[in-house]
Scaffold this motif. Structure first.
Motif, mmCIF file in Angstrom:
data_model
loop_
_atom_site.group_PDB
_atom_site.id
_atom_site.type_symbol
_atom_site.label_atom_id
_atom_site.label_comp_id
_atom_site.label_asym_id
_atom_site.label_seq_id
_atom_site.Cartn_x
_atom_site.Cartn_y
_atom_site.Cartn_z
ATOM 1 N N LEU A 376 0.833 -1.205 0.000
ATOM 2 C CA LEU A 376 0.000 0.000 0.000
ATOM 3 C C LEU A 376 0.866 1.254 0.000
ATOM 4 N N ALA A 377 1.912 1.259 0.821
ATOM 5 C CA ALA A 377 2.791 2.429 0.878
ATOM 6 C C ALA A 377 3.432 2.690 -0.484
ATOM 7 N N ALA A 378 3.848 1.631 -1.166
ATOM 8 C CA ALA A 378 4.468 1.797 -2.479
ATOM 9 C C ALA A 378 3.467 2.316 -3.504
ATOM 10 N N GLN A 379 2.242 1.800 -3.461
ATOM 11 C CA GLN A 379 1.206 2.267 -4.380
ATOM 12 C C GLN A 379 0.893 3.747 -4.164
ATOM 13 N N LEU A 380 0.808 4.151 -2.900
ATOM 14 C CA LEU A 380 0.537 5.563 -2.605
ATOM 15 C C LEU A 380 1.693 6.440 -3.069
ATOM 16 N N ALA A 381 2.925 5.990 -2.818
ATOM 17 C CA ALA A 381 4.084 6.781 -3.223
ATOM 18 C C ALA A 381 4.150 6.944 -4.738
ATOM 19 N N GLN A 382 3.704 5.923 -5.468
ATOM 20 C CA GLN A 382 3.758 5.978 -6.928
ATOM 21 C C GLN A 382 2.638 6.836 -7.510
ATOM 22 N N HIS A 383 1.433 6.656 -7.003
ATOM 23 C CA HIS A 383 0.283 7.293 -7.637
ATOM 24 C C HIS A 383 -0.179 8.571 -6.929
ATOM 25 N N LEU A 384 0.125 8.697 -5.647
ATOM 26 C CA LEU A 384 -0.278 9.888 -4.895
ATOM 27 C C LEU A 384 0.911 10.401 -4.088
#
Length: 480
Positions: A376-384
């Motif tokens: 989740l942290a990686a997804q947020l860092a990439q997209h938001l």
């Protein structure tokens, strides 16, 4: 609504001690929560209601403001004061929803719930524990099933659980409850008088805030970890009736209170005679390689601990407990017996079978939980990338700071895009944290990826809305 009619519905709300506005807010809160004042109901203006109640206008203003901060009412200049939300709002339009709305009114649409942080299925350890428990239950003789303080076998198991953690405990110090929420409700009923002060962290677990408000408590906020607790005790002319914190994998920030701070807090509370509640429901959810400090009760016997299997195992067990000094445990047992003669015996026997293996179970699940957190942290860092989160060493949630706008209005946009988050304002009794949201990372990686995709679309939509920076006037949402 006519002021005289509302005054009649309020009845004898002023009985009791404490600030009048808190007592008035408590009575209004009950009328709202029990549906006597449905969503959309227009409430009287300040002055006419104050006149009908024979109190100062400031009392009504303060009571209304308290309910506005909780999201139960909406106050807009020119349109008056109303109970929050339309009578039967659609999921995409809901505002001012109760904290546990998603439990009371289950959703059947395609909304991804990132607001409710809880295991979604019973793990195999639960099924095997029930098998052993039912065998034991079948051999029981002369068993009425009524155990207001909890089944003796489970009380021993919980006491042994604390003893293994370095806090020698007698079974008589344990009261078994139907989950951690009932434990908090019993403690509030036992220790909090209307208008009494309860010290809480800002932000904190919203279910605790709801419980204390239900008992008309005055909530005084301190930073996470109850930083400044000793100064409050020295400067306050009126001793707080209770203090509450989540010391380990704090809900919602994930913070862990250091060992020295734990000891100072416990010693200060004991010296002042203030009951200190340490909510340990998340205490066993550390990531691999991270060890949490011992419980606050290891420093002072007067500390009250609340535990539960809801987050570490499964909420459907409905097994929680209170560890307290023997006199307090006896008092709480008597109080519970008036309202509830005990919980499910099969569930208690299963929990007794399960507790000796709790630490091992949590360790087995820790790596998967961290992997989902990292995903989740990686997804947020990439997209938001403009969203800000602090790293955590365990728990179940991320505390996200939005770069602009507020969590209340963004949650409404996110719902329209099929994902529910928890606005930070509902977790902060000071009225702060509006720029935050809480999201959990317990879902599968595939679900978390889809959730971030929807959040990204919602955020882009939110940024195009001229009203996004103004915030909403109704704040509560769904969470545990």
């Amino acid at each position: 609504m006519d002021p005289a009619e509302l005054a009649d519905r309020l009845g004898r709300w002023s009985a009791g001690r404490g600030p009048l506005y808190l007592l008035l807010a408590a009575r209004l809160r009950r009328l709202v929560d029990e549906g006597e004042l449905p969503p959309g109901t227009a409430l009287p203006p300040d002055r006419p209601l104050a006149s009908a109640l024979a109190v100062g206008r400031g009392t009504v203003v303060a009571a209304y403001e308290q309910l506005r901060l909780e999201g139960r009412i909406v106050r807009r200049q020119g349109s008056g004061t109303r109970v929050a939300g339309p009578a039967r709002a659609t999921p995409q339009e809901t505002t001012g929803a109760p904290v546990f709305l998603h439990l009371l009114e289950p959703r059947d649409d395609d909304v991804i719930l990132l607001a409710c942080a809880a295991p979604t299925a019973p793990p195999p350890i639960v099924l095997s524990a029930y098998e052993r428990a039912l065998t034991r239950l079948g051999a029981a003789a002369e068993e009425t099933g009524y155990h207001p303080a909890g089944h003796p076998q489970l009380r021993r198991a919980v006491a042994d659980h604390y003893t293994r953690r370095g806090v020698p405990t007698h079974p008589g110090q344990i009261l078994v409850t139907n989950g951690g929420q009932q434990a908090l409700s019993l403690l509030a009923r036992a220790f909090v008088q209307p208008g009494g002060t309860v010290l809480v962290e800002a932000p904190t677990y919203p279910g605790a805030l709801e419980t204390f408000r239900e008992h008309a408590a005055h909530l005084r906020t301190l930073p996470v970890g109850l930083d400044g607790f000793e100064a409050v005790l020295r400067s306050s002319s009126r001793r707080p009736e209770l203090a509450y914190l989540v010391s380990t994998h704090h809900n919602p920030t994930g913070a862990v209170l250091p060992r020295l701070a734990r000891r100072r807090l416990a010693v200060a509370a004991a010296a002042a005679g203030v009951p200190l509640i340490d909510d340990e429901v998340l205490a066993h959810l550390a990531f691999p390689g991270h060890h949490t400090p011992p419980p606050l009760a290891a420093s002072e016997e007067t500390t009250i601990a609340v535990g539960s299997l809801s987050k570490s195992v499964w909420g459907g067990l409905r097994i929680g407990w209170i560890r307290a000094p023997r006199p307090a445990a006896d008092r709480l047992a008597r109080l519970r017996a008036v309202h509830d003669l005990g919980g499910s015996l099969p569930a208690q026997l299963a929990a007794a079978e399960l507790l000796p293996h709790l630490e091992a179970h949590c360790q087995d699940m820790a790596a998967e939980r961290q992997a989902r957190h990292d995903h989740l942290a990686a997804q947020l860092a990439q997209h938001l990338p403009e969203w800000r989160t602090e790293p955590v060493t365990g728990g179940q949630t991320l505390w996200v700071r939005l770069p602009h706008g507020d969590g209340d209005s963004f949650n409404q946009v996110a719902l329209r895009h099929g994902v529910a988050v928890l606005p930070g304002s509902g977790l902060d009794a000071s009225g702060g944290s509006r720029q935050f949201i809480r999201i959990h990372f317990l879902a599968t990686p595939e679900t978390l990826t889809e959730a971030v995709h929807r959040l990204t679309t919602a955020w882009h939509d939110y940024g195009r809305r001229p009203e996004q920076g103004k915030g909403s006037t109704a704040t509560r949402s769904m969470a545990v």
